[in-house]
Design a protein around this motif. Structure first.
Motif, mmCIF file in Angstrom:
data_model
loop_
_atom_site.group_PDB
_atom_site.id
_atom_site.type_symbol
_atom_site.label_atom_id
_atom_site.label_comp_id
_atom_site.label_asym_id
_atom_site.label_seq_id
_atom_site.Cartn_x
_atom_site.Cartn_y
_atom_site.Cartn_z
ATOM 1 N N GLY A 354 10.843 -19.325 -15.471
ATOM 2 C CA GLY A 354 9.540 -19.922 -15.700
ATOM 3 C C GLY A 354 9.305 -20.250 -17.159
ATOM 4 N N GLY A 355 8.044 -20.595 -17.475
ATOM 5 C CA GLY A 355 7.681 -20.907 -18.848
ATOM 6 C C GLY A 355 8.508 -22.038 -19.421
ATOM 7 N N PHE A 356 9.089 -21.794 -20.600
ATOM 8 C CA PHE A 356 9.908 -22.791 -21.288
ATOM 9 C C PHE A 356 11.019 -23.322 -20.391
ATOM 10 N N TRP A 413 11.427 -14.016 -26.387
ATOM 11 C CA TRP A 413 12.119 -15.107 -25.698
ATOM 12 C C TRP A 413 12.538 -14.631 -24.305
ATOM 13 N N ALA A 414 12.231 -15.452 -23.284
ATOM 14 C CA ALA A 414 12.380 -14.991 -21.899
ATOM 15 C C ALA A 414 13.821 -14.676 -21.524
#
Length: 988
Positions: A354-356, A413-414
């Motif tokens: 998800g996200g970035f 950072w994921a």
């Protein structure tokens, strides 16, 4: 006459001249040179030279600053000898040529060394107050300035050692800041985020000049990005394949680049040897499904057609169970141009985070995409590549700054947050976290740790560097400079002999760019060798904006204020002036938050402004040396611009370039009229010197063993414009060359013993032909070495002098005339012939010429030679270029005579070896024709007689030997009696 006469019945030795000199044949340079250097310093020789040349035409050489970090090495020795040679030869020509030496004192190399001292003590540099840490860096730099200064003095370098320029001097630091403000005020300075060379070990940006390249072995991977949207329906569900040797950049991927004109296709799985039946197809599917279960049902792989076979090989290597897997076009067999990929999107392999990672990645057209290697599709990480950054920026995609200064993904950072270092080989390995995660996500097609390629490293820490996008300060190369008033250039232009660079020849417009001005300046600068023009020009022509910021402590601050609300740079001349004055008075420590209010003045609130904490790139420091050395007035003997800059060829990307850009950006022209570059010193086998290889040559040890003059002679004898060699055998040859030069001086000193003005013969027209010929050769030599000085061709300069001494003097002139020197005088009565007076007059001319010409080369020996003859006359280095009388000669005749002499000498040698004759004086020569009188030829050949006959021949004479001069002549009736000349001399 070969040697002093032997004892005969009558002792004639008191009647002949025997050369006498206190100048020893054994040089003893390691012992003598330090004493001579100490005397120069105590007597203030450099200041004497300045006083002697005051008011004369100037020649300004500007010294490029060596780094104040460690002992000098062989490169320093070559470099400074060349610089010294330039200054000394220009001084010899009568010009006022000052030499202000300098040192580069700021920057990471010194900071790194001080940090090493901390690490050895298990201390943390970050826990030390910045002011205290900078003081230690300053002390470290000063220590090495002092050490190198003494080492360069030992090398015989004549310079203003008591007042060098230092980039860490307070007034220099203030000047550097004032130059920075000029760029800010002209709109050339900006803060932006671009990928720059970054050292995770040193935690700072690096300049290109601080980078060296070494081969490494990297992990190469092929990664599949699933296409989720495309104007080509068949692509949806297929996987675009990218190839990279930097797996760590996949976590910051933001797009995929294609070549607009590259041919692509959708390739599906097949197995070699199948017959196309349904059964065979199923068998192929099963093999592929076993090898790549996660792609077995995929609709295909998007690849450049030209690279399919390369991808096949990597897939086959990736897994043995793939067997003879093949990639074949899909069922319709069609291909398409890259431009058809516009509007296509793929999802990141880690999209489930998800996200970035959830945002689809666009396909973008990239002119840089080729089919040389890879897959024809390039993954874009704008944080970590120049092409990536520019392409993404043009399409509205910004960097994300996921990698921190130490080379780790930031903690939030994921994917892989807080992990790294990103350039660690294990982190990127096929079994490392990146590849493991990609494999689990069903995206890793192939991986292998076997790709060998050249990779950038920090020359300091030797660690790998990365491209990293961070906010930095830049000087724009292509932004028009508003309200620009260039300094007028002298009218002289240097021809661009090499071609290749197309400089801007016309006058700059009212708002040129820095690149325009720099290219124009390159076109107007003289380069020695000429190839330097294209080297520097090509670098400037294609270089990016100049990143001038560093994230360290020891350096000149980027003393700027930025408004917090707007992010705008404050450009206020009154504020800038206060900052410059404070740094000039107190050094870089003045840039401190406690002084912010004083700098900003009453009209501004310090809380509204951010003080920039970065320091300047040391190349900006050194690029400003022309300002505080040539313009400041601290050295009144200097003037701007310099006539010459001289450094190694690596400085085309270093000091030559930074000085050019700084000067063009602030003054509209180069700070130099000419640039001379030298190559690098290799070992005797032509290999690069390295401590690890154990092939380094220490100049300090060489001076202890041989002396500085021999090291200088080596430096000025090689073709320094190319890479060159040094080693024991080479130095032994140079030492032998030195001995021959020293013996030439010793002969001259001995032969001129007692010579005074009363002995001089002034009517050159009355000189014998041989003397006129030697003056003619001396005048030719004078012209040749004058031209060598003009061309900075010191190899030719030294070679011409050594050849003249060895071939024209020792082996020819001195050999022929020793009989006249010894015998055509009577020391008991003071009588001498005009022929001998002419010879010694020429010897005096030769002495005064050679001692001057060789003084810039053999600085200590020439002083010893001059002091031996003129102990009360001051230093040889105060003298000017000699005046040589212009005397004509028949070059063709003398060439023929010297050729004949060589043939006679060659013919006599076997007779000497077989003991038929003891010396050439016992031989008689027969020639078919006589180009001069028999008497002149006999004297020239040093034989008993020459007569004309049918054929060339040499025989033993039957004449008797004169008891005084040892010549064998017809008038001598018995051995030991005198010939007519000796009788006349003794009776005069």
């Amino acid at each position: 006459m070969a040697d002093a006469p032997e004892q005969t019945k009558t002792d004639y030795r008191p009647t002949v001249f025997l050369p006498k000199t206190d100048f020893p044949m054994k040089a003893g340079l390691p012992q003598k040179e330090p004493a001579i250097a100490a005397r120069w310093e105590s007597e203030g020789l450099y200041q004497q030279i300045r006083a002697a040349r005051e008011g004369r035409e100037k020649f300004i050489f500007h010294d490029g600053p060596p780094y104040a970090n460690g002992d000098i090495h062989i490169g320093h020795a070559l470099n400074h000898t060349l610089k010294d040679m330039v200054v000394r030869t220009q001084t010899l020509l009568g010009k006022d040529a000052p030499y202000v030496p300098g040192w580069d004192c700021h920057g990471l190399p010194i900071e790194w060394k001080v940090e090493e001292q901390y690490r050895k003590k298990k201390l943390n540099k970050d826990e030390v107050p910045a002011k205290e840490f900078r003081a230690e860096c300053r002390a470290y730099a000063q220590h090495w300035v002092d050490v190198q200064r003494e080492q360069l003095k030992r090398l015989g370098i004549s310079a203003q050692w008591d007042k060098p320029y230092l980039t860490m001097a307070y007034f220099a630091e203030g000047t550097i800041v004032s130059e920075l403000f000029k760029f800010a005020e002209s709109g050339q300075l900006y803060r932006g985020a671009k990928p720059v060379m970054w050292s995770p070990v040193e935690k700072t940006a690096l300049a290109e000049a601080e980078i060296e390249y070494e081969d490494i072995t990297s992990t190469q991977i092929d990664v599949a990005f699933e296409i989720v949207e495309s104007p080509i329906p068949e692509l949806v569900g297929a996987h675009a394949v990218i190839w990279t040797t930097t797996p760590w950049t996949i976590p910051v991927n933001q797009g995929i680049a294609y070549g607009p004109d590259v041919e692509y296709g959708i390739y599906t799985w097949g197995v070699g040897g199948t017959d196309g039946s349904e059964t065979s197809a199923r068998a192929a599917h099963d093999i592929v499904a076993e090898a790549f279960p996660w792609l077995a049902e995929a609709s295909g792989l998007v690849l450049a057609s030209d690279l399919v076979s390369e991808v096949e090989k990597r897939l086959q290597k990736a897994t043995a169970s793939a067997g003879d897997v093949e990639l074949i076009l899909d069922s319709d067999g069609s291909t398409f141009k890259g431009s058809d990929l516009a509007g296509t999107f793929a999802r990141h392999p880690m999209h489930k985070l998800g996200g970035f990672f959830a945002k689809p990645r666009p396909f973008l057209p990239g002119d840089f995409v080729t089919t040389d290697q890879g897959t024809g599709l390039v993954h874009m990480a704008p944080d970590h590549g120049e092409d990536d950054f520019e392409l993404c920026k043009a399409n509205g995609i910004d960097p994300v700054f996921a990698v921190d200064a130490g080379g780790m993904y930031r903690p939030d950072w994921a994917w892989l947050g807080g992990q790294g270092s990103v350039i660690n080989a294990k982190f990127n390995a096929p079994d490392g976290p990146i590849c493991s995660d990609l494999r689990e996500a069903g995206a890793l097609l192939a991986s292998s740790a076997d790709f060998v390629h050249s990779y950038p490293h920090s020359w300091r820490s030797k660690a790998k560097v990365i491209y990293r996008c961070t906010p930095q300060w830049f000087i724009a190369m292509d932004k028009p400079i508003a309200q620009f008033s260039p300094i007028t250039r002298p009218e002289q232009r240097w021809e661009n002999e090499g071609g290749g660079v197309n400089p801007v020849e016309d006058e700059p417009s009212s708002s040129p760019t820095l690149r325009d001005l720099a290219m124009r300046a390159i076109g107007q600068t003289r380069f020695v060798p000429e190839k330097g023009r294209n080297r520097l020009g090509s670098m400037v022509e294609g270089r990016p904006d100049w990143v001038i910021s560093r994230q360290r402590a020891w350096g000149v601050p980027i003393a700027l204020f930025v408004e917090r609300k707007t992010g705008e740079l404050l450009v206020d001349r009154e504020v800038n002036q206060r900052i410059v004055e404070a740094i000039t008075a107190n050094g870089v420590d003045a840039w401190d938050p406690t002084n912010a209010a004083a700098f900003l003045g009453d009209a501004r609130n310090p809380d509204d402004y951010e003080m920039v904490t970065d320091i300047l790139d040391v190349w900006f420091d050194s690029g400003c040396t022309h300002v505080f050395t040539l313009e400041s007035g601290h050295w009144p003997e200097e003037r701007w611009p310099a006539d010459l800059y001289l450094e190694g060829s690596d400085q085309h990307r270093g000091w030559f370039q930074s000085s050019l850009l700084e000067s063009c950006g602030t003054r509209g022209r180069a700070p130099y009229d000419a640039v001379l570059t030298h190559g690098f010193t290799m070992d005797s086998k032509g290999m690069k010197m390295s401590k690890s290889l154990g092939n380094t040559v220490n100049p300090l040890d060489l001076m202890k063993e041989y002396g500085a003059d021999i090291l200088r002679l080596w430096a000025l004898s090689v073709d320094f414009t190319e890479d060159h060699r040094i080693g024991k055998e080479i130095l032994a040859g140079v030492a032998d060359q030195y001995r021959k030069l020293r013996n030439t001086f010793r002969y001259l000193l001995g032969a001129l013993d007692g010579f005074g003005e009363a002995d001089r013969l002034t009517d050159v027209a009355a000189f014998p032909e041989l003397e006129r010929y030697m003056l003619h050769l001396t005048a030719e030599l004078d012209a040749k070495i004058r031209q060598a000085v003009a061309d900075f061709d010191f190899n030719t300069y030294v070679r011409a002098l050594t050849d003249f001494c060895n071939e024209d003097l020792s082996a020819f002139y001195f050999d022929i005339r020793k009989d006249v020197l010894y015998c055509e005088t009577n020391p008991q009565t003071g009588f001498e012939t005009d022929k001998r007076r002419a010879y010694r007059t020429v010897l005096d001319t030769l002495f005064h010429s050679l001692v001057r010409w060789l003084a810039p080369v053999l600085v200590f020996t020439s002083e010893e030679v001059w002091g031996t003859r003129y102990p009360e006359a001051g230093s040889v280095h105060l003298l000017v270029w000699p005046e040589i009388p212009q005397v004509g000669a028949d070059d063709m005749k003398w060439a023929r005579l010297r050729e004949l002499r060589a043939s006679v000498t060659e013919a006599i040698e076997p007779m000497r070896r077989d003991k038929i004759v003891g010396s050439s004086l016992e031989a008689e020569v027969t020639l078919p024709d006589l180009p001069a009188s028999p008497e002149e030829l006999a004297e020239l050949f040093i034989v008993s007689a020459v007569r004309q006959g049918d054929a060339f021949g040499v025989t033993k004479t039957e004449n008797h030997k004169c008891g005084r001069c040892w010549r064998f002549l017809p008038e001598v009736k018995a051995d030991g009696e005198l010939d007519h000349r000796c009788e006349e001399v003794l009776n005069a």
